[in-house]
Write a protein that holds these residues in place. Structure first.
Motif, mmCIF file in Angstrom:
data_model
loop_
_atom_site.group_PDB
_atom_site.id
_atom_site.type_symbol
_atom_site.label_atom_id
_atom_site.label_comp_id
_atom_site.label_asym_id
_atom_site.label_seq_id
_atom_site.Cartn_x
_atom_site.Cartn_y
_atom_site.Cartn_z
ATOM 1 N N THR A 138 0.824 -1.205 0.000
ATOM 2 C CA THR A 138 0.000 0.000 0.000
ATOM 3 C C THR A 138 0.858 1.254 0.000
ATOM 4 O O THR A 138 0.581 2.221 -0.710
ATOM 5 N N ILE A 139 1.927 1.253 0.766
ATOM 6 C CA ILE A 139 2.793 2.430 0.836
ATOM 7 C C ILE A 139 3.398 2.723 -0.527
ATOM 8 O O ILE A 139 3.441 3.873 -0.961
ATOM 9 N N GLN A 140 3.855 1.679 -1.236
ATOM 10 C CA GLN A 140 4.436 1.895 -2.553
ATOM 11 C C GLN A 140 3.417 2.490 -3.519
ATOM 12 O O GLN A 140 3.719 3.391 -4.289
ATOM 13 N N ILE A 141 2.203 1.973 -3.475
ATOM 14 C CA ILE A 141 1.154 2.479 -4.354
ATOM 15 C C ILE A 141 0.875 3.950 -4.073
ATOM 16 O O ILE A 141 0.788 4.775 -4.980
ATOM 17 N N LEU A 142 0.773 4.285 -2.798
ATOM 18 C CA LEU A 142 0.494 5.672 -2.448
ATOM 19 C C LEU A 142 1.648 6.571 -2.826
ATOM 20 O O LEU A 142 1.453 7.684 -3.321
ATOM 21 N N GLU A 143 2.877 6.119 -2.630
ATOM 22 C CA GLU A 143 4.021 6.929 -3.013
ATOM 23 C C GLU A 143 4.052 7.146 -4.520
ATOM 24 O O GLU A 143 4.312 8.242 -5.005
ATOM 25 N N ASP A 144 3.749 6.105 -5.275
ATOM 26 C CA ASP A 144 3.771 6.225 -6.726
ATOM 27 C C ASP A 144 2.648 7.097 -7.241
ATOM 28 O O ASP A 144 2.724 7.623 -8.346
ATOM 29 N N SER A 145 1.593 7.267 -6.448
ATOM 30 C CA SER A 145 0.467 8.088 -6.909
ATOM 31 C C SER A 145 0.847 9.547 -7.020
ATOM 32 O O SER A 145 0.161 10.324 -7.660
ATOM 33 N N SER A 146 1.947 9.943 -6.380
ATOM 34 C CA SER A 146 2.381 11.333 -6.483
ATOM 35 C C SER A 146 3.769 11.436 -7.091
ATOM 36 O O SER A 146 4.373 12.497 -7.084
ATOM 37 N N GLY A 147 4.284 10.326 -7.599
ATOM 38 C CA GLY A 147 5.638 10.334 -8.120
ATOM 39 C C GLY A 147 5.687 10.295 -9.625
ATOM 40 O O GLY A 147 4.918 10.947 -10.319
ATOM 41 N N SER A 148 6.583 9.470 -10.143
ATOM 42 C CA SER A 148 6.860 9.473 -11.574
ATOM 43 C C SER A 148 5.845 8.702 -12.393
ATOM 44 O O SER A 148 5.937 8.657 -13.604
ATOM 45 N N ASN A 149 4.868 8.068 -11.748
ATOM 46 C CA ASN A 149 3.914 7.254 -12.486
ATOM 47 C C ASN A 149 2.583 7.963 -12.709
ATOM 48 O O ASN A 149 1.533 7.343 -12.787
ATOM 49 N N LEU A 150 2.631 9.282 -12.800
ATOM 50 C CA LEU A 150 1.417 10.053 -13.047
ATOM 51 C C LEU A 150 0.708 9.596 -14.311
ATOM 52 O O LEU A 150 -0.514 9.604 -14.382
ATOM 53 N N HIS A 151 1.488 9.186 -15.334
ATOM 54 C CA HIS A 151 0.868 8.813 -16.605
ATOM 55 C C HIS A 151 0.078 7.521 -16.500
ATOM 56 O O HIS A 151 -0.660 7.186 -17.411
ATOM 57 N N ASN A 152 0.207 6.792 -15.407
ATOM 58 C CA ASN A 152 -0.558 5.563 -15.222
ATOM 59 C C ASN A 152 -1.853 5.800 -14.465
ATOM 60 O O ASN A 152 -2.559 4.852 -14.159
ATOM 61 N N ARG A 153 -2.156 7.049 -14.124
ATOM 62 C CA ARG A 153 -3.323 7.353 -13.326
ATOM 63 C C ARG A 153 -4.254 8.291 -14.074
ATOM 64 O O ARG A 153 -3.854 8.927 -15.034
ATOM 65 N N ILE A 154 -5.473 8.335 -13.607
ATOM 66 C CA ILE A 154 -6.430 9.326 -14.081
ATOM 67 C C ILE A 154 -6.584 10.378 -12.994
ATOM 68 O O ILE A 154 -6.811 10.060 -11.827
ATOM 69 N N MET A 155 -6.439 11.630 -13.375
ATOM 70 C CA MET A 155 -6.526 12.731 -12.426
ATOM 71 C C MET A 155 -7.825 13.510 -12.639
ATOM 72 O O MET A 155 -8.112 13.939 -13.755
ATOM 73 N N TRP A 156 -8.583 13.649 -11.571
ATOM 74 C CA TRP A 156 -9.720 14.567 -11.543
ATOM 75 C C TRP A 156 -9.278 15.746 -10.681
ATOM 76 O O TRP A 156 -9.009 15.584 -9.477
ATOM 77 N N VAL A 157 -9.180 16.915 -11.279
ATOM 78 C CA VAL A 157 -8.673 18.093 -10.572
ATOM 79 C C VAL A 157 -9.773 19.143 -10.473
ATOM 80 O O VAL A 157 -10.456 19.433 -11.464
ATOM 81 N N MET A 158 -9.922 19.712 -9.277
ATOM 82 C CA MET A 158 -10.894 20.776 -9.043
ATOM 83 C C MET A 158 -10.160 21.956 -8.421
ATOM 84 O O MET A 158 -9.460 21.796 -7.421
ATOM 85 N N ILE A 159 -10.331 23.109 -9.026
ATOM 86 C CA ILE A 159 -9.585 24.299 -8.621
ATOM 87 C C ILE A 159 -10.558 25.441 -8.384
ATOM 88 O O ILE A 159 -11.413 25.728 -9.229
ATOM 89 N N GLY A 160 -10.420 26.099 -7.247
ATOM 90 C CA GLY A 160 -11.258 27.268 -7.025
ATOM 91 C C GLY A 160 -11.576 27.508 -5.572
ATOM 92 O O GLY A 160 -10.732 27.325 -4.685
ATOM 93 N N ASP A 161 -12.826 27.892 -5.329
ATOM 94 C CA ASP A 161 -13.237 28.345 -4.007
ATOM 95 C C ASP A 161 -14.033 27.265 -3.282
ATOM 96 O O ASP A 161 -14.001 26.087 -3.655
ATOM 97 N N SER A 162 -14.763 27.691 -2.252
ATOM 98 C CA SER A 162 -15.469 26.732 -1.400
ATOM 99 C C SER A 162 -16.603 26.027 -2.130
ATOM 100 O O SER A 162 -16.969 24.900 -1.779
ATOM 101 N N ARG A 163 -17.167 26.639 -3.145
ATOM 102 C CA ARG A 163 -18.240 25.969 -3.882
ATOM 103 C C ARG A 163 -17.687 24.798 -4.692
ATOM 104 O O ARG A 163 -18.319 23.752 -4.793
ATOM 105 N N VAL A 164 -16.509 24.979 -5.264
ATOM 106 C CA VAL A 164 -15.858 23.868 -5.958
ATOM 107 C C VAL A 164 -15.451 22.797 -4.948
ATOM 108 O O VAL A 164 -15.560 21.599 -5.220
#
Length: 407
Positions: A140-166
């Motif tokens: 589990t630790i390896q998976i979590l570490e890789d989720s923010s490391g060099s394996n970004l291209h293996n993941r799908i990112m949903w990103v939300m940017i803004g204020d409290s309504r977002v």
């Protein structure tokens, strides 16, 4: 963009024939329906791989379009979509959708020029399967570490940017996906991953003014919320994502406005509503070229501002926090990004209108924040969860090939 002809379809019309226009971009297929008059038999439509702007139509899916929502005959029911049916998304459906997003992105990178198909998806997934994500000895630790490391291209990112309504939309999504395999981290956890159950209540209450990242251990999915209430950080993120395709989010949701209003209070009192909104207008115009340049390669959505309960606004913000001002800000967003691949989401407005109308009648308040009528600026989660479902319909229905009666 109009150089590639996808296919020709022979279509027969009479004077009042109904038309369907389908335009394909990298990740999306959109439909617009209407009436064509005065056309003769045997008219041919040419389908292009092109942005809908070239055809003069808005790319907003019907489920995200305010025009499709009408008040229910039952005054206690929220507005319903009259253009199509909305699908009720579950956790399982969300992960199916994210898997399809991942398949499509790997197909476009691994097989340039090839369309999505089960065969191509299988081959792309086989390549993904060779990565460390599917190795049985991963912890589990390896998976979590890789989720923010060099394996970004293996993941799908949903990103939300803004204020409290977002952040409310982000909160509703985290709640939908909640479980022991969902982890989160934020600056106040010092970069350490924690169980998501610690996050959900504080998100619901709405006191978090910091970035949040959520990762599911068993799926190739990360969610990120960037606390950026006036979108000052967004240009830097867009500048980074533009050349770094593998790090781009697959879905980007943006929303801002209330903090712009608050910081322009002095200008409002001295020079009026239009002058107070000028800094917001200028910032949207600066974002324009960056957003439209990236919107063709990922789902880029701007949510318009919800109406508010003006009667219970604090006296010092009277006028500046007003539905008149919200309409002005929404007009600025719409005029800036109409005729582009940026999706303008405004179906949240009739939902919020109904919510605050019910608040004026019942003044409901619940511990789970489904109803929070004492808050004049934010709808309760009974409305927010409907908004999240709209978003998932808008992004996912085309990927999951939901029955054509659905949006």
């Amino acid at each position: 963009m109009l150089s590639t002809i996808k296919r020709l379809i022979q279509t027969t019309f009479n004077e009042n024939s109904k038309w369907i226009l389908v335009v394909k971009s990298k990740h999306r297929v959109f439909k617009e329906t209407g009436k064509l008059c005065g056309l003769t038999m045997g008219f041919t439509f040419i389908f292009f791989q092109a942005a809908i702007i070239m055809q003069g139509y808005s790319p907003t899916p019907l489920v995200l379009s305010r025009a499709c929502y009408k008040e229910s005959q039952d005054p206690t029911e929220f507005p319903v979509n009259k253009c199509c049916q909305t699908y009720n998304y579950s956790k399982k459906d969300f992960f199916r959708c994210s898997t399809k997003l991942r398949e499509m992105e790997h197909i476009t990178s691994d097989f340039p020029g090839r369309e999505f198909s089960p065969v191509n998806a299988m081959e792309a997934n086989q390549r993904i399967g060779e990565s460390l994500w599917t190795q049985e000895n991963n912890t589990t630790i390896q998976i979590l570490e890789d989720s923010s490391g060099s394996n970004l291209h293996n993941r799908i990112m949903w990103v939300m940017i803004g204020d409290s309504r977002v952040r409310q939309i982000f909160s509703a999504l985290v709640s939908l996906l909640s479980g022991p395999r969902l982890k989160y981290k934020k600056p106040s956890t010092l970069g350490k991953w924690r169980s998501s159950h610690e996050l959900t209540e504080s998100l619901r209450i709405g006191k978090l003014h910091e970035d949040i990242e959520v990762c599911h251990i068993d799926y190739f999915v990360n969610l990120k919320f960037y606390w950026d209430p006036t979108l000052q950080r967004l240009p830097k993120l867009l500048k980074y994502w533009t050349p770094n395709e593998s790090d781009r989010p697959s879905v980007l949701l943006i929303g801002s406005g209330l903090h712009w209003m608050r910081q322009s209070t002095h200008t409002y009192h001295t020079s009026g509503l239009q002058s107070a909104a000028e800094s917001f207008r200028m910032h949207m115009e600066k974002l324009h070229s960056q957003l439209i340049s990236i919107a063709g390669s990922m789902n880029t959505i701007i949510q318009l501002l919800d109406p508010i309960q003006e009667t219970v606004i604090f006296p010092k913000y009277k006028g500046i926090y007003s539905n008149e001002n919200i309409e002005l800000y929404n007009d600025i967003i719409t005029s800036t990004f109409t005729k582009s691949d940026v999706i303008i989401w405004d179906s949240n407005i009739p939902t919020a209108n109904h919510y605050f109308h019910q608040c004026r009648i019942t003044n409901q308040q619940s511990y789970d924040k489904l109803w929070d009528c004492g808050n004049p600026l934010h709808p309760g989660f009974i409305a927010v969860e409907k908004n999240l479902n709209m978003l998932l319909n808008g992004v996912c229905n085309k990927l999951l090939r939901i029955d054509e009666l659905y949006c």
